[in-house]
Design an enzyme around this catalytic site. Sequence first.
Site, PDB file in Angstrom:
ATOM      1  N   ILE A  50       0.838  -1.207   0.000  1.00 41.48           N
ATOM      2  CA  ILE A  50       0.000   0.000   0.000  1.00 41.48           C
ATOM      3  C   ILE A  50       0.872   1.257   0.000  1.00 41.48           C
ATOM      4  CG2 ILE A  50      -1.981   1.159   1.057  1.00 41.48           C
ATOM      5  CD1 ILE A  50      -2.613  -1.481   2.504  1.00 41.48           C
TER       6      ILE A  50
ATOM      7  N   THR B  73      12.340  -5.177   4.740  1.00 40.95           N
ATOM      8  CA  THR B  73      12.171  -6.538   5.263  1.00 40.95           C
ATOM      9  C   THR B  73      11.792  -7.422   4.070  1.00 40.95           C
ATOM     10  OG1 THR B  73       9.784  -6.330   5.582  1.00 40.95           O
ATOM     11  CG2 THR B  73      11.201  -5.546   7.390  1.00 40.95           C
TER      12      THR B  73
ATOM     13  N   ALA C 125       4.597   1.535   7.641  1.00 38.63           N
ATOM     14  CA  ALA C 125       5.548   0.463   7.963  1.00 38.63           C
ATOM     15  C   ALA C 125       4.970  -0.443   9.037  1.00 38.63           C
ATOM     16  CB  ALA C 125       6.874   1.059   8.446  1.00 38.63           C
TER      17      ALA C 125
ATOM     18  N   THR D 164      -5.993  -0.580  10.627  1.00 37.29           N
ATOM     19  CA  THR D 164      -6.761  -1.611   9.920  1.00 37.29           C
ATOM     20  C   THR D 164      -8.103  -1.847  10.608  1.00 37.29           C
ATOM     21  OG1 THR D 164      -6.830  -4.003   9.573  1.00 37.29           O
ATOM     22  CG2 THR D 164      -5.346  -3.250  11.260  1.00 37.29           C
ATOM     23  N   ASP D 165      -9.077  -2.324   9.839  1.00 37.65           N
ATOM     24  CA  ASP D 165     -10.377  -2.681  10.442  1.00 37.65           C
ATOM     25  C   ASP D 165     -10.248  -3.892  11.364  1.00 37.65           C
ATOM     26  OD1 ASP D 165      -9.982  -4.650   8.509  1.00 37.65           O
ATOM     27  OD2 ASP D 165     -11.952  -4.434   7.580  1.00 37.65           O
ATOM     28  N   GLU D 166      -9.108  -4.600  11.269  1.00 36.04           N
ATOM     29  CA  GLU D 166      -8.954  -5.798  12.096  1.00 36.04           C
ATOM     30  C   GLU D 166      -8.879  -5.465  13.584  1.00 36.04           C
ATOM     31  OE1 GLU D 166      -6.404  -8.888  10.514  1.00 36.04           O
ATOM     32  OE2 GLU D 166      -6.616  -8.085   8.496  1.00 36.04           O
TER      33      GLU D 166
ATOM     34  N   TYR E  23      -1.283  -9.948  15.181  1.00 43.98           N
ATOM     35  CA  TYR E  23      -1.194  -8.795  14.248  1.00 43.98           C
ATOM     36  C   TYR E  23      -2.199  -7.713  14.642  1.00 43.98           C
ATOM     37  CZ  TYR E  23      -2.414  -5.989  10.159  1.00 43.98           C
ATOM     38  OH  TYR E  23      -2.715  -4.934   9.326  1.00 43.98           O
TER      39      TYR E  23
ATOM     40  N   LYS F 188      -1.651  -3.811  16.097  1.00 45.29           N
ATOM     41  CA  LYS F 188      -2.163  -2.604  15.422  1.00 45.29           C
ATOM     42  C   LYS F 188      -3.067  -1.813  16.377  1.00 45.29           C
ATOM     43  CE  LYS F 188      -1.596  -1.537  11.623  1.00 45.29           C
ATOM     44  NZ  LYS F 188      -0.526  -0.720  10.995  1.00 45.29           N
TER      45      LYS F 188
ATOM     46  N   LYS G  17      -0.432 -13.009   0.405  1.00 49.95           N
ATOM     47  CA  LYS G  17      -1.803 -12.652   0.771  1.00 49.95           C
ATOM     48  C   LYS G  17      -2.771 -13.321  -0.205  1.00 49.95           C
ATOM     49  CE  LYS G  17      -0.339  -9.821   4.019  1.00 49.95           C
ATOM     50  NZ  LYS G  17      -0.133  -8.398   3.923  1.00 49.95           N
TER      51      LYS G  17
ATOM     52  N   ARG H  13     -14.473 -10.926   3.639  1.00 46.18           N
ATOM     53  CA  ARG H  13     -13.619  -9.740   3.699  1.00 46.18           C
ATOM     54  C   ARG H  13     -14.255  -8.651   2.840  1.00 46.18           C
ATOM     55  NH1 ARG H  13     -12.290 -12.324   7.338  1.00 46.18           N
ATOM     56  NH2 ARG H  13     -10.197 -12.961   8.029  1.00 46.18           N
TER      57      ARG H  13
ATOM     58  N   GLY I 162      -8.039 -18.962  15.218  1.00 43.69           N
ATOM     59  CA  GLY I 162      -8.716 -17.712  15.615  1.00 43.69           C
ATOM     60  C   GLY I 162      -9.257 -16.923  14.434  1.00 43.69           C
ATOM     61  N   HIS I 163      -9.493 -17.597  13.328  1.00 43.11           N
ATOM     62  CA  HIS I 163      -9.856 -16.960  12.048  1.00 43.11           C
ATOM     63  C   HIS I 163     -11.060 -16.003  12.181  1.00 43.11           C
ATOM     64  CE1 HIS I 163     -10.122 -17.879   7.440  1.00 43.11           C
ATOM     65  NE2 HIS I 163     -10.022 -16.595   7.696  1.00 43.11           N
TER      66      HIS I 163
HETATM   67  P1  NAD Z   1       3.427  -4.811   3.422  1.00 38.20           P
HETATM   68  O1  NAD Z   1       3.787  -5.948   4.323  1.00 38.20           O
HETATM   69  O2  NAD Z   1       3.228  -5.070   1.957  1.00 38.20           O
HETATM   70  O3  NAD Z   1       4.557  -3.676   3.520  1.00 38.20           O
HETATM   71  C1  NAD Z   1       5.117  -3.289   4.734  1.00 38.20           C
HETATM   72  C2  NAD Z   1       6.349  -2.435   4.424  1.00 38.20           C
HETATM   73  O4  NAD Z   1       6.882  -1.966   5.679  1.00 38.20           O
HETATM   74  C3  NAD Z   1       7.477  -3.183   3.724  1.00 38.20           C
HETATM   75  O5  NAD Z   1       8.015  -2.395   2.682  1.00 38.20           O
HETATM   76  C4  NAD Z   1       8.516  -3.400   4.821  1.00 38.20           C
HETATM   77  O6  NAD Z   1       9.852  -3.462   4.323  1.00 38.20           O
HETATM   78  C5  NAD Z   1       8.283  -2.176   5.679  1.00 38.20           C
HETATM   79  N1  NAD Z   1       8.728  -2.373   7.075  1.00 38.20           N
HETATM   80  C6  NAD Z   1       8.448  -3.433   7.874  1.00 38.20           C
HETATM   81  N2  NAD Z   1       9.037  -3.255   9.083  1.00 38.20           N
HETATM   82  C7  NAD Z   1       9.674  -2.055   9.034  1.00 38.20           C
HETATM   83  C8  NAD Z   1      10.434  -1.311   9.970  1.00 38.20           C
HETATM   84  N3  NAD Z   1      10.679  -1.784  11.208  1.00 38.20           N
HETATM   85  N4  NAD Z   1      10.915  -0.095   9.601  1.00 38.20           N
HETATM   86  C9  NAD Z   1      10.691   0.394   8.351  1.00 38.20           C
HETATM   87  N5  NAD Z   1       9.983  -0.291   7.418  1.00 38.20           N
HETATM   88  C10 NAD Z   1       9.481  -1.496   7.755  1.00 38.20           C
HETATM   89  O7  NAD Z   1       2.154  -4.141   4.093  1.00 38.20           O
HETATM   90  P2  NAD Z   1       0.869  -3.464   3.399  1.00 38.20           P
HETATM   91  O8  NAD Z   1      -0.108  -4.514   3.083  1.00 38.20           O
HETATM   92  O9  NAD Z   1       1.328  -2.512   2.374  1.00 38.20           O
HETATM   93  O10 NAD Z   1       0.292  -2.645   4.643  1.00 38.20           O
HETATM   94  C11 NAD Z   1       0.747  -1.324   4.918  1.00 38.20           C
HETATM   95  C12 NAD Z   1       0.025  -0.812   6.143  1.00 38.20           C
HETATM   96  O11 NAD Z   1      -1.388  -0.823   5.937  1.00 38.20           O
HETATM   97  C13 NAD Z   1       0.273  -1.653   7.399  1.00 38.20           C
HETATM   98  O12 NAD Z   1       0.407  -0.771   8.489  1.00 38.20           O
HETATM   99  C14 NAD Z   1      -0.993  -2.481   7.535  1.00 38.20           C
HETATM  100  O13 NAD Z   1      -1.250  -2.778   8.884  1.00 38.20           O
HETATM  101  C15 NAD Z   1      -2.044  -1.538   6.969  1.00 38.20           C
HETATM  102  N6  NAD Z   1      -3.230  -2.152   6.350  1.00 38.20           N
HETATM  103  C16 NAD Z   1      -3.080  -3.132   5.393  1.00 38.20           C
HETATM  104  C17 NAD Z   1      -4.214  -3.644   4.779  1.00 38.20           C
HETATM  105  C18 NAD Z   1      -4.089  -4.682   3.678  1.00 38.20           C
HETATM  106  O14 NAD Z   1      -5.111  -5.172   3.190  1.00 38.20           O
HETATM  107  N7  NAD Z   1      -2.899  -5.033   3.224  1.00 38.20           N
HETATM  108  C19 NAD Z   1      -5.486  -3.192   5.128  1.00 38.20           C
HETATM  109  C20 NAD Z   1      -5.596  -2.187   6.119  1.00 38.20           C
HETATM  110  C21 NAD Z   1      -4.454  -1.685   6.705  1.00 38.20           C
HETATM  111  P1  TYD Z   2      -5.172 -12.383   3.990  1.00 41.81           P
HETATM  112  O1  TYD Z   2      -4.933 -11.966   2.573  1.00 41.81           O
HETATM  113  O2  TYD Z   2      -4.064 -13.033   4.739  1.00 41.81           O
HETATM  114  O3  TYD Z   2      -5.716 -11.081   4.738  1.00 41.81           O
HETATM  115  P2  TYD Z   2      -6.361 -10.941   6.242  1.00 41.81           P
HETATM  116  O4  TYD Z   2      -6.061 -12.159   7.019  1.00 41.81           O
HETATM  117  O5  TYD Z   2      -5.641  -9.748   6.780  1.00 41.81           O
HETATM  118  O6  TYD Z   2      -7.821 -10.704   6.018  1.00 41.81           O
HETATM  119  O7  TYD Z   2      -6.420 -13.367   4.015  1.00 41.81           O
HETATM  120  C1  TYD Z   2      -7.678 -12.998   3.504  1.00 41.81           C
HETATM  121  C2  TYD Z   2      -8.632 -14.133   3.782  1.00 41.81           C
HETATM  122  O8  TYD Z   2      -8.255 -15.261   2.993  1.00 41.81           O
HETATM  123  C3  TYD Z   2      -8.618 -14.593   5.230  1.00 41.81           C
HETATM  124  O9  TYD Z   2      -9.951 -14.952   5.602  1.00 41.81           O
HETATM  125  C4  TYD Z   2      -7.742 -15.832   5.206  1.00 41.81           C
HETATM  126  C5  TYD Z   2      -7.979 -16.383   3.824  1.00 41.81           C
HETATM  127  N1  TYD Z   2      -6.830 -17.103   3.197  1.00 41.81           N
HETATM  128  C6  TYD Z   2      -7.013 -18.372   2.648  1.00 41.81           C
HETATM  129  O10 TYD Z   2      -8.117 -18.934   2.675  1.00 41.81           O
HETATM  130  N2  TYD Z   2      -5.937 -18.987   2.078  1.00 41.81           N
HETATM  131  C7  TYD Z   2      -4.703 -18.402   2.026  1.00 41.81           C
HETATM  132  O11 TYD Z   2      -3.750 -19.025   1.503  1.00 41.81           O
HETATM  133  C8  TYD Z   2      -4.541 -17.091   2.569  1.00 41.81           C
HETATM  134  C9  TYD Z   2      -3.189 -16.410   2.528  1.00 41.81           C
HETATM  135  C10 TYD Z   2      -5.633 -16.474   3.146  1.00 41.81           C
END
Ligand code: NAD
Ligand code: TYD
Length: 339
Positions: free
Chosen positions: A12, A36, A82, A125-127, A153, A157, A192, A217, A278-279
């Site tokens: 993101i 990372t 991050a 996050t909404d989580e 996680y 958050k 993901k 989701r 804990g899904h």
């Molecule tokens: P991601 O795992 O793809 O990216 C995380 C980035 O943070 C990576 O580039 C990593 O190198 C960097 N990072 C990790 N630890 C670090 C540290 N200690 N110092 C500096 N950089 C560091 O994550 P994402 O999916 O892009 O999510 C970004 C943010 O959005 C997160 O805070 C996550 O909680 C939040 N978020 C994600 C989703 C989603 O669906 N992916 C939804 C809602 C909120």
């Molecule tokens: P994920 O992309 O890990 O996001 P989050 O757990 O933050 O919602 O997972 C999305 C949904 O998909 C979640 O209900 C778990 C499920 N899932 C699978 O069924 N199989 C998989 O291999 C993964 C990674 C997730």
Amino acid sequence: MNIVVTGGAGFIGGNFVYYELEKHPEDKIICFDALTYAGNMETLDEAMKNPQFVFVKGDIANRDDVDKLFNEHKPDIVVNFAAESHVDRSIENPGIFLQTNVLGTQVLMDACRKYGIKRYHQVSTDEVYGDLPLDRPDMFFTEETPLHTSSPYSASKASADLLVMAYHRTYQLPVTISRCSNNYGPFHFPEKLIPLMIINALHDKKLPVYGEGINVRDWLYVKDHCSAIDLIIRNGKVGEVYNIGGHNERQNIQVVKTILKELNKPESLIEHVTDRKGHDRRYAIDPTKIHNELGWLPATKFDDGIKATIKWYLDNEDWWQRIVSGEYQSYYEKMYSNR
Ligand code: NAD
Ligand code: TYD
């Protein structure tokens, strides 16, 4: 303005870097990322060509790294993406989630206090709200829903969110928080659900669906998340939380079947595997507040966004092949160590 985007080499954050460079060419974007396993410099290849963009390697939980960043780049705004972000990894190894997501947030906010800042924005996050029952489609997360987390996680958050609000109340740090539903789109790391399923299907590998696949989701196209954060950091009220989501609820099994259909692959590739511990059952956002206060609306419907995402993965095979092979991790050293 100087805008620090932490975690900008991730999914993101990377999309947000491109969104800001295009929407606000007058602003300077400083990406601060520890690279990372989830950080990928190849995501930032195009941004590196833009004179308004700077990349700084560093850890948000390391005070020396963060002090250096603030001294050199004097940010007006810090947007903290991050984080350790994968629920399954948090179940295996919670420690790093507390280190980065909680302590890292503290270190960043301490620097914001020390050097002064116009805005600190926490990408949450909404989580943090836990989950909703599957048989209550009338229920949604609002900003008033109590925090009630399920995984290490989401607990990390939520802890960070509490700390952010405490820094606002105690030290008057000008903060905002956004809580978004699941994102999908370009540059999504293939651990993901959506990118994993696309890539497995392309390789005719089994698609591992946890449990029955009936968990729900609320999917938001990543660019819509970026537009919401952009509005919040510029027009949002200090001290406020904004939920972000676009009413795009889908069961996991529906998402997986849509991907298979788009790729012309058989549903026999689906394999039901042991459920996640804990899904969380269902996430669903009520985005009324951000709509009423800031006029935000998502632009992309799920059916269009998933097609665009699949196309992106088909057109950008090099990007994900180097992740699958692990090659991307040596890219930074190769490209930047002698610069
Ligand atoms: P991601 O795992 O793809 O990216 C995380 C980035 O943070 C990576 O580039 C990593 O190198 C960097 N990072 C990790 N630890 C670090 C540290 N200690 N110092 C500096 N950089 C560091 O994550 P994402 O999916 O892009 O999510 C970004 C943010 O959005 C997160 O805070 C996550 O909680 C939040 N978020 C994600 C989703 C989603 O669906 N992916 C939804 C809602 C909120
Ligand atoms: P994920 O992309 O890990 O996001 P989050 O757990 O933050 O919602 O997972 C999305 C949904 O998909 C979640 O209900 C778990 C499920 N899932 C699978 O069924 N199989 C998989 O291999 C993964 C990674 C997730």
